[in-house]
Design a protein around this motif. Sequence first.
Motif, mmCIF file in Angstrom:
data_model
loop_
_atom_site.group_PDB
_atom_site.id
_atom_site.type_symbol
_atom_site.label_atom_id
_atom_site.label_comp_id
_atom_site.label_asym_id
_atom_site.label_seq_id
_atom_site.Cartn_x
_atom_site.Cartn_y
_atom_site.Cartn_z
ATOM 1 N N TYR A 132 0.839 -1.200 0.000
ATOM 2 C CA TYR A 132 0.000 0.000 0.000
ATOM 3 C C TYR A 132 0.878 1.255 0.000
ATOM 4 C CZ TYR A 132 -3.665 3.289 1.338
ATOM 5 O OH TYR A 132 -4.538 4.352 1.362
ATOM 6 N N GLY A 176 -4.407 3.400 -12.444
ATOM 7 C CA GLY A 176 -4.695 2.095 -11.894
ATOM 8 C C GLY A 176 -3.455 1.272 -11.614
ATOM 9 N N TYR A 179 -7.025 -8.308 -1.797
ATOM 10 C CA TYR A 179 -7.265 -7.324 -2.860
ATOM 11 C C TYR A 179 -8.424 -6.399 -2.503
ATOM 12 C CZ TYR A 179 -9.774 -5.549 -6.872
ATOM 13 O OH TYR A 179 -10.475 -4.738 -7.702
ATOM 14 N N THR A 180 -9.538 -6.963 -2.029
ATOM 15 C CA THR A 180 -10.720 -6.163 -1.702
ATOM 16 C C THR A 180 -10.400 -5.125 -0.632
ATOM 17 O OG1 THR A 180 -12.220 -7.959 -2.290
ATOM 18 C CG2 THR A 180 -13.087 -6.243 -0.847
ATOM 19 N N ALA A 205 -8.140 -2.489 -2.170
ATOM 20 C CA ALA A 205 -8.872 -1.663 -3.130
ATOM 21 C C ALA A 205 -9.771 -0.665 -2.427
ATOM 22 C CB ALA A 205 -9.691 -2.552 -4.065
ATOM 23 N N GLN A 206 -10.410 -1.096 -1.340
ATOM 24 C CA GLN A 206 -11.273 -0.191 -0.591
ATOM 25 C C GLN A 206 -10.467 0.943 0.034
ATOM 26 O OE1 GLN A 206 -13.300 -2.806 2.135
ATOM 27 N NE2 GLN A 206 -14.902 -3.352 0.658
ATOM 28 N N GLY A 213 -9.130 3.267 -2.779
ATOM 29 C CA GLY A 213 -10.203 4.082 -3.333
ATOM 30 C C GLY A 213 -10.636 5.181 -2.378
ATOM 31 N N PRO A 221 -7.767 3.474 -8.336
ATOM 32 C CA PRO A 221 -8.393 2.173 -8.593
ATOM 33 C C PRO A 221 -7.368 1.052 -8.651
ATOM 34 C CG PRO A 221 -8.190 3.386 -10.642
ATOM 35 C CD PRO A 221 -7.665 4.290 -9.562
ATOM 36 N N LEU A 222 -7.664 -0.049 -7.970
ATOM 37 C CA LEU A 222 -6.836 -1.246 -8.048
ATOM 38 C C LEU A 222 -7.589 -2.320 -8.826
ATOM 39 C CD1 LEU A 222 -5.422 -1.518 -4.402
ATOM 40 C CD2 LEU A 222 -4.603 -0.143 -6.319
ATOM 41 N N HIS A 223 -6.838 -3.246 -9.424
ATOM 42 C CA HIS A 223 -7.432 -4.292 -10.255
ATOM 43 C C HIS A 223 -6.818 -5.637 -9.879
ATOM 44 C CE1 HIS A 223 -8.857 -0.879 -12.572
ATOM 45 N NE2 HIS A 223 -7.614 -0.447 -12.577
ATOM 46 N N TYR A 224 -7.652 -6.620 -9.702
ATOM 47 C CA TYR A 224 -7.192 -7.946 -9.289
ATOM 48 C C TYR A 224 -6.570 -8.672 -10.478
ATOM 49 C CZ TYR A 224 -7.351 -12.686 -7.363
ATOM 50 O OH TYR A 224 -7.031 -13.946 -6.932
ATOM 51 N N GLU A 235 -11.411 -7.238 -13.298
ATOM 52 C CA GLU A 235 -11.200 -8.528 -12.637
ATOM 53 C C GLU A 235 -10.629 -9.523 -13.638
ATOM 54 O OE1 GLU A 235 -11.832 -9.441 -9.453
ATOM 55 O OE2 GLU A 235 -12.609 -7.516 -8.795
#
Length: 280
Positions: free
Chosen positions: A170, A184, A201-202, A205-206, A209, A215-218, A273
């Motif tokens: 992070y 991203g 990841y979730t 990403a939260q 954001g 924005p993050l992408h898995y 995703e």
Amino acid sequence: MARFDQAEGLRRMLAGPKPRVFTFLSALKEDEKSGMLVNLGVTLARQGNQVTMVDARASEDSIGAWLNASNDQTLLDVAQQQRTMKEAIKIVAAGLSVTMLTRNADCMAKLPPEGARQLSRVFDVVAHRSDLVIVDSEINLEAGFPLASLDDSELVIQVSADPDMIKAAYGLIKRVSNRLGRRGYGILVSGASEKEARLIYTNMAQAAGRYLAVPLHYVGNVPDDEHLRKAAHLGRSVIDAFPKARASLAFSRLAEQLAMSARTTLGIEGVPELGVGLGI
């Protein structure tokens, strides 16, 4: 000089990202990152892609050392007309090659602006000769990459389930986003099941954001698998030594998805995703 730099930056912005170039940063140990990248590169090549791996770190454990690339035949030497491109790029296997960006980080720190631009041009030639370029990189104290053109590449952050590593990953995202602005990042989780990876990841990403507006992408996960360590001990990739291992299947799926995203104009940012977990 300022007008030239502004014009070059504007052309780069209008050109947009280059989805064929994937720059990997990692919160993990150097050897863990290098092992992942080598396995990914071998798998991509076995699937029929022309892959060039670029060592932009030049450390004892970076991919150049793993693949026995010569650090006295670098892309910087090509830019300075001291080596030919053929001399600077080592063929590892069918479809897979490796090259060193420079001998060490000090080379970049001492490079004048025109020298940096010439090196970027040489790197672009390498990129256009390949289907995919995998860059083993890190950031400096100013959160900059060894090569300015990597700002426009697809950035993938490798993380594990370790809380300290999640915090470090992070921190990498925060530092780079403070310099580059909103863009991203892909998240690749090593040593974790798909369920664990998606939870990591979730949560990341939260937080990204909410606090960074980033924005993050898995991208996917590579499970903890003893076959990875056994293959490394044998000096081979896991997909060659143990093709049915869980890690081999994970790398196959990951390679397929990265190659597919590289063939589109969207890149990772257009595929929220990628979903390359194995459901284990």
